[in-house]
Every structure is written in C-alpha cells, then in structure tokens.
Design a protein around this motif. Sequence first.
Motif, PDB file in Angstrom:
ATOM      1  N   UNK A  56      27.151 -17.138  13.417  1.00  0.00           N
ATOM      2  CA  UNK A  56      26.968 -16.533  12.091  1.00  0.00           C
ATOM      3  C   UNK A  56      28.025 -15.461  11.816  1.00  0.00           C
ATOM      4  N   UNK A  57      28.294 -14.605  12.807  1.00  0.00           N
ATOM      5  CA  UNK A  57      29.291 -13.554  12.623  1.00  0.00           C
ATOM      6  C   UNK A  57      30.680 -14.154  12.390  1.00  0.00           C
ATOM      7  N   UNK A  58      31.048 -15.157  13.157  1.00  0.00           N
ATOM      8  CA  UNK A  58      32.362 -15.770  12.991  1.00  0.00           C
ATOM      9  C   UNK A  58      32.503 -16.419  11.615  1.00  0.00           C
ATOM     10  N   UNK A  59      31.423 -16.957  11.086  1.00  0.00           N
ATOM     11  CA  UNK A  59      31.457 -17.487   9.721  1.00  0.00           C
ATOM     12  C   UNK A  59      31.630 -16.350   8.714  1.00  0.00           C
ATOM     13  N   UNK A  60      30.926 -15.238   8.933  1.00  0.00           N
ATOM     14  CA  UNK A  60      31.060 -14.082   8.040  1.00  0.00           C
ATOM     15  C   UNK A  60      32.482 -13.520   8.066  1.00  0.00           C
ATOM     16  N   UNK A  61      33.134 -13.637   9.227  1.00  0.00           N
ATOM     17  CA  UNK A  61      34.517 -13.161   9.361  1.00  0.00           C
ATOM     18  C   UNK A  61      35.510 -14.162   8.761  1.00  0.00           C
ATOM     19  N   UNK A  62      34.991 -15.192   8.139  1.00  0.00           N
ATOM     20  CA  UNK A  62      35.762 -16.233   7.455  1.00  0.00           C
ATOM     21  C   UNK A  62      36.544 -17.121   8.413  1.00  0.00           C
ATOM     22  N   UNK A  63      35.961 -17.320   9.599  1.00  0.00           N
ATOM     23  CA  UNK A  63      36.507 -18.315  10.505  1.00  0.00           C
ATOM     24  C   UNK A  63      36.070 -19.699  10.053  1.00  0.00           C
ATOM     25  N   UNK A  64      36.698 -20.712  10.610  1.00  0.00           N
ATOM     26  CA  UNK A  64      36.387 -22.092  10.241  1.00  0.00           C
ATOM     27  C   UNK A  64      35.698 -22.792  11.413  1.00  0.00           C
ATOM     28  N   UNK A  65      34.428 -23.127  11.229  1.00  0.00           N
ATOM     29  CA  UNK A  65      33.681 -23.863  12.250  1.00  0.00           C
ATOM     30  C   UNK A  65      34.077 -25.329  12.150  1.00  0.00           C
ATOM     31  N   UNK A  66      34.846 -25.813  13.091  1.00  0.00           N
ATOM     32  CA  UNK A  66      35.297 -27.201  13.023  1.00  0.00           C
ATOM     33  C   UNK A  66      34.248 -28.165  13.579  1.00  0.00           C
ATOM     34  N   UNK A  67      33.258 -27.653  14.267  1.00  0.00           N
ATOM     35  CA  UNK A  67      32.093 -28.409  14.732  1.00  0.00           C
ATOM     36  C   UNK A  67      30.887 -27.487  14.657  1.00  0.00           C
ATOM     37  N   UNK A  68      29.701 -28.057  14.457  1.00  0.00           N
ATOM     38  CA  UNK A  68      28.503 -27.218  14.470  1.00  0.00           C
ATOM     39  C   UNK A  68      28.295 -26.561  15.837  1.00  0.00           C
ATOM     40  N   UNK A  69      27.511 -25.509  15.839  1.00  0.00           N
ATOM     41  CA  UNK A  69      27.124 -24.822  17.068  1.00  0.00           C
ATOM     42  C   UNK A  69      26.559 -25.830  18.061  1.00  0.00           C
ATOM     43  N   UNK A  70      27.025 -25.768  19.307  1.00  0.00           N
ATOM     44  CA  UNK A  70      26.474 -26.612  20.364  1.00  0.00           C
ATOM     45  C   UNK A  70      25.417 -25.802  21.104  1.00  0.00           C
ATOM     46  N   UNK A  71      24.190 -26.303  21.094  1.00  0.00           N
ATOM     47  CA  UNK A  71      23.097 -25.671  21.833  1.00  0.00           C
ATOM     48  C   UNK A  71      22.774 -26.551  23.033  1.00  0.00           C
ATOM     49  N   UNK A  72      22.843 -25.966  24.219  1.00  0.00           N
ATOM     50  CA  UNK A  72      22.554 -26.695  25.452  1.00  0.00           C
ATOM     51  C   UNK A  72      21.272 -26.118  26.046  1.00  0.00           C
ATOM     52  N   UNK A  73      20.273 -26.968  26.167  1.00  0.00           N
ATOM     53  CA  UNK A  73      18.943 -26.566  26.616  1.00  0.00           C
ATOM     54  C   UNK A  73      18.815 -26.732  28.130  1.00  0.00           C
ATOM     55  N   UNK A  74      18.538 -25.630  28.815  1.00  0.00           N
ATOM     56  CA  UNK A  74      18.373 -25.668  30.270  1.00  0.00           C
ATOM     57  C   UNK A  74      17.160 -26.501  30.677  1.00  0.00           C
ATOM     58  N   UNK A  75      16.210 -26.710  29.773  1.00  0.00           N
ATOM     59  CA  UNK A  75      15.050 -27.549  30.075  1.00  0.00           C
ATOM     60  C   UNK A  75      15.431 -29.029  30.132  1.00  0.00           C
ATOM     61  N   UNK A  76      16.544 -29.384  29.516  1.00  0.00           N
ATOM     62  CA  UNK A  76      16.967 -30.784  29.461  1.00  0.00           C
ATOM     63  C   UNK A  76      18.213 -31.070  30.287  1.00  0.00           C
ATOM     64  N   UNK A  77      19.027 -30.055  30.531  1.00  0.00           N
ATOM     65  CA  UNK A  77      20.329 -30.248  31.167  1.00  0.00           C
ATOM     66  C   UNK A  77      20.530 -29.260  32.303  1.00  0.00           C
ATOM     67  N   UNK A  78      20.670 -29.795  33.503  1.00  0.00           N
ATOM     68  CA  UNK A  78      20.917 -28.932  34.656  1.00  0.00           C
ATOM     69  C   UNK A  78      22.390 -28.623  34.848  1.00  0.00           C
ATOM     70  N   UNK A  79      23.263 -29.454  34.247  1.00  0.00           N
ATOM     71  CA  UNK A  79      24.702 -29.264  34.361  1.00  0.00           C
ATOM     72  C   UNK A  79      25.290 -29.149  32.953  1.00  0.00           C
ATOM     73  N   UNK A  80      25.259 -27.942  32.398  1.00  0.00           N
ATOM     74  CA  UNK A  80      25.697 -27.766  31.006  1.00  0.00           C
ATOM     75  C   UNK A  80      27.150 -28.161  30.756  1.00  0.00           C
ATOM     76  N   UNK A  81      27.980 -28.106  31.774  1.00  0.00           N
ATOM     77  CA  UNK A  81      29.385 -28.479  31.601  1.00  0.00           C
ATOM     78  C   UNK A  81      29.531 -29.956  31.223  1.00  0.00           C
ATOM     79  N   UNK A  82      28.576 -30.778  31.625  1.00  0.00           N
ATOM     80  CA  UNK A  82      28.645 -32.210  31.308  1.00  0.00           C
ATOM     81  C   UNK A  82      28.365 -32.481  29.836  1.00  0.00           C
TER      82      UNK A  82
END
Length: 147
Positions: free
Chosen positions: A108-134
């Motif tokens: 949200x802050x980066x959008x307010x600073x007028x940055x360009x989000x070229x992809x939506x926020x990536x949310x990685x859930x520890x309940x579903x993914x043990x290796x977030x790098x993958x």
Amino acid sequence: MLKINIFIGTVYGNATFVAEQVLELLQMLGHQAQICQTPKVEQVTDCDAVLFISSTTGQGDIPPELEQFYLQLNDQFPLLDKKPFGVIALGDSSYGETYCGAGRKLFELLQELQGKAVKPLLEIDACETLEPEKVAIPWVKEWLARV
C-alpha cells in the motif's frame, strides 16, 4: 541489466532465506541486485526496481529491522515516479485478519509513493507451504519479465 534493491523484514529468518534465493536468481540472470541490510530511503530511488520480502509479526506488524525504514519512507515520502516494485509477504493464515499484514502495508505504501506494481502482492501461507522460496522464485521470474 537492471539494478534491483531488495529489502527484507524477517522474524525467524524465512524472509532472509527467500531473499538470498531471489538474489542468487537475479544475479545469475545478469542483474545488479543487492540486499539492503541497513536500508536507506535513497536506496529506493537509486535503482531501477525494488523488491520487498517480509514476514509479519505481532498483530500484522512489520518486523523491527524494516519497521523504521517503513516509517522513514512514510515520513519522507519519496515519489517513485512509476518505478516498478514487488512485494512478497510471508505469513500464517491461522492469524486471521492480520495474515500477511506487513506485506500488505508495504504494498500500500509503495502504491501511495506512486510506484508501479507490475504484479499483485504475493502472499505465501506457512500453513500451506513449508518452502516459501519454491513459490517466490517463479513469481519473481514473472515479475522480472514485466519490469
């Protein structure tokens, strides 16, 4: 070749590990990338793109080492003039509404600073993914193709 600065907020080291994997990928692809250990506001403006990788602490809070930087960005408000950015948020969905709260605040802050989000926020859930790098690495490849 792009100059990409990576900013990390971590609690138990997962975000740091993901950032190190992302850094290795970016450098292997020929980009000038660095992890900003002690972030400064000018490091957001003196590059071609920025990437934030953060876990969430407390009640949806930004980890301490990144929180001061977040506050500085908010106070100094350096306009990013459509600079491409990406945010990878690590969280645990069992925390309910505060899930990935730090990443959401950063995005949200980066959008307010007028940055360009070229992809939506990536949310990685520890309940579903043990290796977030993958999950993060393929997302970064797609993000990079759009920068």
